[in-house]
Design a protein around this motif. Sequence first.
Motif, PDB file in Angstrom:
ATOM      1  N   TRP A  79       3.952  12.168  15.478  1.00 28.94           N
ATOM      2  CA  TRP A  79       4.697  11.038  16.038  1.00 28.94           C
ATOM      3  C   TRP A  79       4.516  10.964  17.543  1.00 28.94           C
ATOM      4  CZ3 TRP A  79       5.443   7.479  12.865  1.00 28.94           C
ATOM      5  CH2 TRP A  79       5.844   7.725  11.548  1.00 28.94           C
TER       6      TRP A  79
ATOM      7  N   LEU B   3       7.314  -1.035   2.948  1.00 23.46           N
ATOM      8  CA  LEU B   3       7.277   0.397   3.229  1.00 23.46           C
ATOM      9  C   LEU B   3       6.347   1.056   2.210  1.00 23.46           C
ATOM     10  CD1 LEU B   3       8.287   2.552   5.143  1.00 23.46           C
ATOM     11  CD2 LEU B   3      10.163   2.964   3.601  1.00 23.46           C
ATOM     12  N   ARG B 182       0.068  13.306   2.148  1.00 19.08           N
ATOM     13  CA  ARG B 182      -1.346  13.169   2.506  1.00 19.08           C
ATOM     14  C   ARG B 182      -2.144  12.525   1.383  1.00 19.08           C
ATOM     15  NH1 ARG B 182      -3.572  17.847   6.275  1.00 19.08           N
ATOM     16  NH2 ARG B 182      -5.288  16.391   6.173  1.00 19.08           N
ATOM     17  N   GLU B 185      -1.400   8.901   1.637  1.00 16.95           N
ATOM     18  CA  GLU B 185      -2.076   8.383   2.826  1.00 16.95           C
ATOM     19  C   GLU B 185      -3.554   8.174   2.518  1.00 16.95           C
ATOM     20  OE1 GLU B 185      -4.151   8.073   6.538  1.00 16.95           O
ATOM     21  OE2 GLU B 185      -4.437   9.731   5.156  1.00 16.95           O
ATOM     22  N   THR B 188      -4.059   5.076   0.327  1.00 17.04           N
ATOM     23  CA  THR B 188      -3.707   3.749   0.829  1.00 17.04           C
ATOM     24  C   THR B 188      -4.069   3.522   2.283  1.00 17.04           C
ATOM     25  OG1 THR B 188      -1.546   4.503   1.536  1.00 17.04           O
ATOM     26  CG2 THR B 188      -1.714   3.687  -0.713  1.00 17.04           C
ATOM     27  N   TYR B 189      -4.319   4.609   3.030  1.00 17.68           N
ATOM     28  CA  TYR B 189      -4.532   4.543   4.479  1.00 17.68           C
ATOM     29  C   TYR B 189      -3.319   4.004   5.212  1.00 17.68           C
ATOM     30  CZ  TYR B 189      -9.523   5.645   4.180  1.00 17.68           C
ATOM     31  OH  TYR B 189     -10.728   6.261   3.978  1.00 17.68           O
ATOM     32  N   ARG B 190      -2.154   3.997   4.552  1.00 16.24           N
ATOM     33  CA  ARG B 190      -0.951   3.530   5.243  1.00 16.24           C
ATOM     34  C   ARG B 190      -0.274   4.727   5.887  1.00 16.24           C
ATOM     35  NH1 ARG B 190       0.753  -0.575   0.646  1.00 16.24           N
ATOM     36  NH2 ARG B 190       2.863   0.041   1.144  1.00 16.24           N
ATOM     37  N   THR B 191      -0.891   5.182   6.962  1.00 14.38           N
ATOM     38  CA  THR B 191      -0.509   6.452   7.557  1.00 14.38           C
ATOM     39  C   THR B 191       0.931   6.464   8.054  1.00 14.38           C
ATOM     40  OG1 THR B 191      -2.783   6.471   8.298  1.00 14.38           O
ATOM     41  CG2 THR B 191      -1.368   8.223   9.106  1.00 14.38           C
ATOM     42  N   PHE B 192       1.313   5.445   8.827  1.00 11.35           N
ATOM     43  CA  PHE B 192       2.655   5.465   9.415  1.00 11.35           C
ATOM     44  C   PHE B 192       3.735   5.403   8.347  1.00 11.35           C
ATOM     45  CE2 PHE B 192       0.632   3.898  13.453  1.00 11.35           C
ATOM     46  CZ  PHE B 192       0.902   5.065  14.150  1.00 11.35           C
ATOM     47  N   ALA B 193       3.530   4.572   7.346  1.00 12.79           N
ATOM     48  CA  ALA B 193       4.544   4.435   6.306  1.00 12.79           C
ATOM     49  C   ALA B 193       4.740   5.755   5.561  1.00 12.79           C
ATOM     50  CB  ALA B 193       4.142   3.326   5.334  1.00 12.79           C
ATOM     51  N   TYR B 195       3.856   8.881   6.492  1.00 10.74           N
ATOM     52  CA  TYR B 195       4.378   9.959   7.331  1.00 10.74           C
ATOM     53  C   TYR B 195       5.821   9.676   7.727  1.00 10.74           C
ATOM     54  CZ  TYR B 195       0.102  12.624   7.649  1.00 10.74           C
ATOM     55  OH  TYR B 195      -0.962  13.416   7.345  1.00 10.74           O
ATOM     56  N   GLY B 196       6.158   8.407   7.877  1.00  8.93           N
ATOM     57  CA  GLY B 196       7.542   8.051   8.176  1.00  8.93           C
ATOM     58  C   GLY B 196       8.464   8.469   7.041  1.00  8.93           C
ATOM     59  N   ALA B 198       7.887  10.743   4.776  1.00  7.22           N
ATOM     60  CA  ALA B 198       7.921  12.200   4.682  1.00  7.22           C
ATOM     61  C   ALA B 198       8.846  12.780   5.749  1.00  7.22           C
ATOM     62  CB  ALA B 198       6.515  12.779   4.824  1.00  7.22           C
ATOM     63  N   THR B 199       8.742  12.271   6.984  1.00  3.87           N
ATOM     64  CA  THR B 199       9.595  12.767   8.063  1.00  3.87           C
ATOM     65  C   THR B 199      11.065  12.554   7.709  1.00  3.87           C
ATOM     66  OG1 THR B 199       7.878  12.167   9.644  1.00  3.87           O
ATOM     67  CG2 THR B 199      10.047  12.636  10.539  1.00  3.87           C
TER      68      THR B 199
ATOM     69  N   SER C  14       6.696   2.389  10.972  1.00  3.45           N
ATOM     70  CA  SER C  14       5.875   2.199   9.785  1.00  3.45           C
ATOM     71  C   SER C  14       5.278   0.797   9.764  1.00  3.45           C
ATOM     72  CB  SER C  14       6.697   2.452   8.528  1.00  3.45           C
ATOM     73  OG  SER C  14       7.650   1.433   8.384  1.00  3.45           O
ATOM     74  N   ALA C 107      -7.282  -0.788  -1.947  1.00  2.99           N
ATOM     75  CA  ALA C 107      -6.018  -0.454  -1.285  1.00  2.99           C
ATOM     76  C   ALA C 107      -6.259  -0.076   0.172  1.00  2.99           C
ATOM     77  CB  ALA C 107      -5.324   0.685  -2.022  1.00  2.99           C
ATOM     78  N   GLN C 111      -5.736  -1.911   4.951  1.00  2.99           N
ATOM     79  CA  GLN C 111      -5.353  -1.352   6.249  1.00  2.99           C
ATOM     80  C   GLN C 111      -6.447  -1.485   7.304  1.00  2.99           C
ATOM     81  OE1 GLN C 111      -2.171  -0.428   6.437  1.00  2.99           O
ATOM     82  NE2 GLN C 111      -2.128  -1.028   4.284  1.00  2.99           N
TER      83      GLN C 111
END
Lengths: 229, 228, 274
Positions: A79, B3, B182, B185, B188-193, B195-196, B198-199, C14, C107, C111
């Motif tokens: 982050w 999300l 992971r 991720e 989908t390559y939707r990294t922020f969603a 990891y968000g 998971a956090t 996100s 998918a 992105q």
Amino acid sequence: MLEIVREYWPMLLVGQYPNGPLGGLALTLIVAVLGLAFSLPLSLLIALARVSPVKWLSFVTAQFVRVIRGIPLLMLIFWAYFVVPKLIGSSVSGFTTLVCALVVYQAAYLAEVIRAGIEAIPSGQIEASRSMGSSYMLTMRKVILPQALLNVLPSMTNQFVSTIKETSLGYVISVNELTFSANQVNNLVLTQPLQVFGVLAVVYFIVCFSLSRSLRWLDMRIRRSRAMA
Amino acid sequence: MYLLEAQYLYQMLGGMVTTIQLFIVSWVLAFSVALTLVVIRATEWSVARWLVDAYVEYHRNVPLLVHVLFWYFGMPELLPESVRGWLYQHNAEMSLAAIALGLGAAAYIAEDIRSGLRAIPDTQFEAARAMGANYLQGMRYVIIPQALRHAVPALIGRALLLFKNTSVTMAIGVAELTYQAREIENDTYRTFATYGAATAMYLAGAFLIMFIGARIHAYYAISGGRNA
Amino acid sequence: MSYTFLFRSLMALSLLGSIPAVHADQLDDVKSSGVLNCGTLGTSQPFSFQDNDTRQLVGFDVDICKLVADKLGVDVRFKMMSVAARVPELNEKRVDIIAANLGYTPARAEQIAFSHQYFASRQMLMVRQESNIESIEQLDGRRIGAVKGSSSERDIKNRLPNSTVTGYADGSATYLALQQKKIDAQYGSEAGLMRFVQQAPANSPLALIETAVFVEPWGLGIRKNEPEFLAAVNQILVEADASGEITEIFDKWFGADTPYAMQRAYEVEPITSL
């Protein structure tokens, strides 16, 4: 294992340097030293704020520590890497991000250790010191902290050593420190991951062990000089 | 709201369950080993003390990842073929990961308890002995309970670390929360969603541990003391 | 610090990845700055890795990026990045283009934009020779290992529904698990697996199952909504293919003189049509 060291030591020691950025063990040490240097004073401040009689101060720091301790370092680094540039408006390197994330993370942990030390000192001591006319800060500085810090030195040593080991998480944001280099070596050697990780374990052990030994020696010396041992 | 689809959230919750199982099993193991280590370390016998020190030093100074890899790839090779085969058919990743995590955490917990021990004056132990308690009784009824009380904040911190460190086991294929994150991720390559999410799940778990820890701390606190 | 605030921040974060960029055309930006920032993994031989002698970043992906930069008439600057950070790095504009083992799926294409296929990875299964497994179907119900994040585990799960797939940290760890009989087959790209087959000790040889599970088209990753930049990159790839430059780079890293001894068996063509 020796063969791996013989063949790949420059990569493990300095990464791509001088043909590229400095990496490997050298970078690990730099990150760790910076991390320790900044997190210790920060953690002292946080610990003092947490036990301070000022309500809002202890509340705010308590929440800060709580959130930081609740997030895995891996996620915090991740982050920080994407959020810090948004906050300050300019891009920062992975190296800076890693150091910042480590400092914040370790400070939260160290602060808890120090707080535990402060709270383990019998409250009679504070009362005695205050009743002799010392100010709150003077009591902390002269009476409580010296004892508290000494009592928790073993736990603090643990945290220092953790800092060194945790620099390895820099790989998520591509800081090419020791573990990153070892992964690169692993990719070249291919069929001997146990040996590569063995080398990695030995190097970390030497660095961490020397640190914890020196601190233990320091601890002994202080105790002896105070005739507490 | 963009999300994650239910399918992915469900997959993540599965990871969370694995994380929690791993955490509980390794914590119980770690705590029992740590107490044993503390008691052995407090004896006068130098060989035992040296062994405990060596154990603690190894775990403190070698990164957890390396330790986990050692237990997964190194240790089973010492077992007989048949046992190994059985183990591999029965989720070896999970059990070996729990052992590695537990033994690693034990070294730290032992040190935390020892820090707590140091806050207790030697005279208490001498008093216990003088009253006729033997070594183990003195430790068990007089010293350890007090040491634990002093060590509670550090132990809560340790529990949190253990909870978060379970993520290291993804390196050997334990399908815990970070592993699933992971995986998603990567799909989908939707990294922020991912990891968000998971956090947020880690935070929720951590807050639960802190809450329970605070209860324990309050329970153990000395009545009338500064932190009661 | 309230929990709601934290939750909202996470939600907001996100969303970041999905907000389309509003700015001048990227192609002009790259040309006026004179530098193409190319993101690559750095830990993926022979695609991008650090050469032990020169300690410089080399590989197939590295050469492809150089090619693109040359044709655009700009310098290339490489940035090594981890698998976890590669897509955000691109979408946050830390790099202009990524060449980082990006296998196309619909998918994923939501992105980032994929260029034409510049490499096709034959995804295969590797087994211990003594296990006498010769077909993919024989592995149904057995344990299969793969590198986490390298290729879609879902594909193997679709093909072999009764198998469990375990993801390891890297190829070496998966190899070790295979040799120690923790798994019965290792799933990965042909190039990656071939190195293990060649380097496995003589007393425990490995073999590839002849038929590929599927062929994964790889593209260069570019931010979405950059049609001109994408078109320029695609045109460069097509022209370099016609002039034989792509084959040259392919042969340098995979050809007869390399341990892989592979024949180029794919075209540079739009991925979506595959």
